[in-house]
Scaffold this active site. Structure first.
Site, mmCIF file in Angstrom:
data_model
loop_
_atom_site.group_PDB
_atom_site.id
_atom_site.type_symbol
_atom_site.label_atom_id
_atom_site.label_comp_id
_atom_site.label_asym_id
_atom_site.label_seq_id
_atom_site.Cartn_x
_atom_site.Cartn_y
_atom_site.Cartn_z
ATOM 1 N N GLY A 1 0.832 -1.211 0.000
ATOM 2 C CA GLY A 1 0.000 0.000 0.000
ATOM 3 C C GLY A 1 0.860 1.251 0.000
ATOM 4 O O GLY A 1 0.511 2.256 0.627
ATOM 5 N N SER B 1 -3.637 0.469 14.101
ATOM 6 C CA SER B 1 -4.254 1.783 14.329
ATOM 7 C C SER B 1 -4.570 1.869 15.808
ATOM 8 O O SER B 1 -4.852 0.860 16.461
ATOM 9 C CB SER B 1 -5.553 1.900 13.526
ATOM 10 O OG SER B 1 -6.337 2.974 14.035
ATOM 11 N N TYR C 1 -13.481 -2.004 11.240
ATOM 12 C CA TYR C 1 -12.103 -1.506 11.067
ATOM 13 C C TYR C 1 -11.290 -1.717 12.350
ATOM 14 O O TYR C 1 -10.177 -2.257 12.318
ATOM 15 C CB TYR C 1 -12.148 -0.032 10.679
ATOM 16 C CG TYR C 1 -10.809 0.620 10.450
ATOM 17 C CD1 TYR C 1 -10.165 0.547 9.219
ATOM 18 C CD2 TYR C 1 -10.180 1.329 11.476
ATOM 19 C CE1 TYR C 1 -8.934 1.160 9.012
ATOM 20 C CE2 TYR C 1 -8.951 1.939 11.277
ATOM 21 C CZ TYR C 1 -8.331 1.857 10.046
ATOM 22 O OH TYR C 1 -7.108 2.464 9.857
HETATM 23 P P1 NAD Z 1 -4.108 5.850 1.983
HETATM 24 O O1 NAD Z 1 -5.473 5.659 1.455
HETATM 25 O O2 NAD Z 1 -3.424 7.162 1.786
HETATM 26 O O3 NAD Z 1 -3.128 4.725 1.392
HETATM 27 C C1 NAD Z 1 -3.450 3.360 1.418
HETATM 28 C C2 NAD Z 1 -2.872 2.699 0.173
HETATM 29 O O4 NAD Z 1 -3.152 1.291 0.279
HETATM 30 C C3 NAD Z 1 -3.525 3.194 -1.129
HETATM 31 O O5 NAD Z 1 -2.534 3.597 -2.065
HETATM 32 C C4 NAD Z 1 -4.312 1.980 -1.618
HETATM 33 O O6 NAD Z 1 -4.374 1.874 -3.045
HETATM 34 C C5 NAD Z 1 -3.527 0.831 -1.001
HETATM 35 N N1 NAD Z 1 -4.349 -0.382 -0.888
HETATM 36 C C6 NAD Z 1 -5.624 -0.467 -0.431
HETATM 37 N N2 NAD Z 1 -6.057 -1.739 -0.530
HETATM 38 C C7 NAD Z 1 -5.026 -2.472 -1.026
HETATM 39 C C8 NAD Z 1 -4.872 -3.845 -1.352
HETATM 40 N N3 NAD Z 1 -5.870 -4.714 -1.201
HETATM 41 N N4 NAD Z 1 -3.662 -4.260 -1.829
HETATM 42 C C9 NAD Z 1 -2.637 -3.378 -2.017
HETATM 43 N N5 NAD Z 1 -2.755 -2.056 -1.748
HETATM 44 C C10 NAD Z 1 -3.931 -1.613 -1.262
HETATM 45 O O7 NAD Z 1 -4.197 5.482 3.531
HETATM 46 P P2 NAD Z 1 -3.192 5.740 4.743
HETATM 47 O O8 NAD Z 1 -3.869 6.675 5.654
HETATM 48 O O9 NAD Z 1 -1.818 6.018 4.284
HETATM 49 O O10 NAD Z 1 -3.250 4.298 5.448
HETATM 50 C C11 NAD Z 1 -2.165 3.388 5.441
HETATM 51 C C12 NAD Z 1 -2.349 2.400 6.583
HETATM 52 O O11 NAD Z 1 -2.335 3.118 7.821
HETATM 53 C C13 NAD Z 1 -3.678 1.644 6.537
HETATM 54 O O12 NAD Z 1 -3.481 0.315 6.964
HETATM 55 C C14 NAD Z 1 -4.532 2.407 7.532
HETATM 56 O O13 NAD Z 1 -5.555 1.587 8.051
HETATM 57 C C15 NAD Z 1 -3.491 2.775 8.567
HETATM 58 N N6 NAD Z 1 -3.807 3.920 9.445
HETATM 59 C C16 NAD Z 1 -4.046 5.160 8.924
HETATM 60 C C17 NAD Z 1 -4.320 6.203 9.808
HETATM 61 C C18 NAD Z 1 -4.577 7.594 9.324
HETATM 62 O O14 NAD Z 1 -4.988 8.429 10.137
HETATM 63 N N7 NAD Z 1 -4.342 7.933 8.072
HETATM 64 C C19 NAD Z 1 -4.334 5.995 11.187
HETATM 65 C C20 NAD Z 1 -4.081 4.710 11.677
HETATM 66 C C21 NAD Z 1 -3.806 3.683 10.793
#
Ligand code: NAD
Length: 242
Positions: A7, A136, A149
Site C-alpha cells: 500500500g 491503528s 475496522y
Molecule cells: P491511503 O489511502 O493514503 O493509502 C493506502 C494505500 O493502500 C492506497 O494507495 C491503496 O491503493 C492501497 N491499498 C488499499 N487496498 C489495497 C490492497 N488490497 N492491496 C494493495 N494495496 C492496497 O491510507 P493511509 O492513511 O496512508 O493508510 C495506510 C495504513 O495506515 C492503513 O493500513 C490504515 O488503516 C493505517 N492507518 C491510517 C491512519 C490515518 O490516520 N491515516 C491511522 C491509523 C492507521
C-alpha cells in the site's frame, strides 16, 4: 536490506517507502494501483534511491506469492516487510454490510497474513528479518462507526504479539505501529466536523504527518530497536497513553 512496503502508493505507505529508501534500503513498492506504486518509485529514484513497483492486491494469495517471487528474483528475498495496505470505512454497526465486513478483514487481516506467509520462510532461513504491521490506535481503544475496522486492527495487534513470540528467538523481529489520525487521503475524506473535534481533544493538538509514522518504522527495523519484539508503538499525538 530489501524492503517490501504494501500500500505504498499513497499516504503513510509512500512515506515509509521513501524513508526506508533514504535509509539505504532497496524498496519494493506495492500497491493495488499500478500508477500510484510507480509514482512512489519515481519519487524515490529522483533522489537517488533504489525502488521498483509491484502492483498486487494483498488479499489475493496468488498475486501476493507471485509478487514476492518476482521481488526475490529481481533483488533477493525481502528482509523487511511493512504490512501497511489498507482502507478506511465508517458505518454504524447496524449498517455494516457483510460484504464490507469481509473486505475490511480481507485487506487488513488476510492481506497481512498472506504477505507475512510469503516473506517469512526466507527470513527464518537467513536467521534475520523485520516485520512491521501498521495497525491503528482504533485497534486499541475502538471507535464509533468503526467496529469492523477497529476489530481488524485489533486482530493485527494480536497477530503481531503471537508471531513475535513464535519467531523472535529465530532472529525475526515483529512489531506493530498504531498511529492516531495522520494527514493522508484516508483521513482527508472524513467530515470537517469530525476532524475539528478530534484535533481539539489531542494532547499534541494536531494530526500526524506520514513522515512522522515512517520515522517510527525506520527505528523499528534498525539496530536501535534490537530489544523491541511484539510491541505496538503509538505515534498518536498523545491520544492513547498506555
Ligand atoms: P491511503 O489511502 O493514503 O493509502 C493506502 C494505500 O493502500 C492506497 O494507495 C491503496 O491503493 C492501497 N491499498 C488499499 N487496498 C489495497 C490492497 N488490497 N492491496 C494493495 N494495496 C492496497 O491510507 P493511509 O492513511 O496512508 O493508510 C495506510 C495504513 O495506515 C492503513 O493500513 C490504515 O488503516 C493505517 N492507518 C491510517 C491512519 C490515518 O490516520 N491515516 C491511522 C491509523 C492507521
Amino acid at each position: 536490506m530489501i524492503a517490501l512496503v504494501t500500500g505504498a502508493g499513497s499516504g503513510i505507505g509512500a512515506a515509509i517507502a521513501k524513508r526506508l529508501a533514504t535509509d539505504g534500503h532497496t524498496v519494493a513498492v506495492n500497491d493495488l494501483s499500478p500508477d500510484a506504486a510507480k509514482a512512489t518509485v519515481e519519487s524515490i529514484r529522483a533522489v537517488g534511491g533504489t525502488a521498483a513497483a509491484y502492483a498486487a492486491d494483498v488479499s489475493d494469495e496468488g498475486a501476493v506469492n507471485a509478487m514476492v517471487g518476482q521481488i526475490t528474483e529481481e533483488f533477493g528475498a525481502p528482509d523487511i516487510l511493512v504490512n501497511n495496505a489498507g482502507f478506511g470505512h465508517q458505518a454504524l454497526f447496524t449498517e455494516i454490510e457483510p460484504d464490507m465486513f469481509d473486505k475490511i478483514f480481507a485487506v487488513h487481516v488476510r492481506g497481512n497474513y498472506l504477505c507475512t506467509r510469503a516473506c517469512i520462510p526466507a527470513m527464518l532461513e537467513k536467521g534475520v528479518g523485520h516485520i512491521v504491521n501498521i495497525a491503528s490506535q482504533l485497534g486499541q481503544i475502538g471507535g464509533v462507526e468503526l467496529t469492523h475496522y477497529a476489530g481488524a486492527k485489533a486482530a493485527v495487534i494480536g497477530m503481531t504479539k503471537s508471531l513475535a513470540r513464535e519467531v523472535s528467538a529465530k532472529g525475526v523481529r515483529v512489531n506493530a505501529v498504531a498511529p492516531g489520525p495522520v494527514n493522508t487521503p484516508l483521513v482527508e475524506a472524513l467530515s470537517e466536523d469530525w476532524k475539528a473535534a478530534k484535533r481539539a481533544e489531542l494532547p499534541l493538538g494536531r494530526f500526524g504527518q506520514p513522515a512522522e509514522v515512517a520515522g517510527v518504522v525506520s527505528f523499528l527495523v534498525s539496530d536501535d530497536a534490537a530489544l523491541f519484539a511484539g510491541q505496538t508503538l503509538g505515534p498518536n499525538s498523545g491520544d492513547v497513553m498506555l
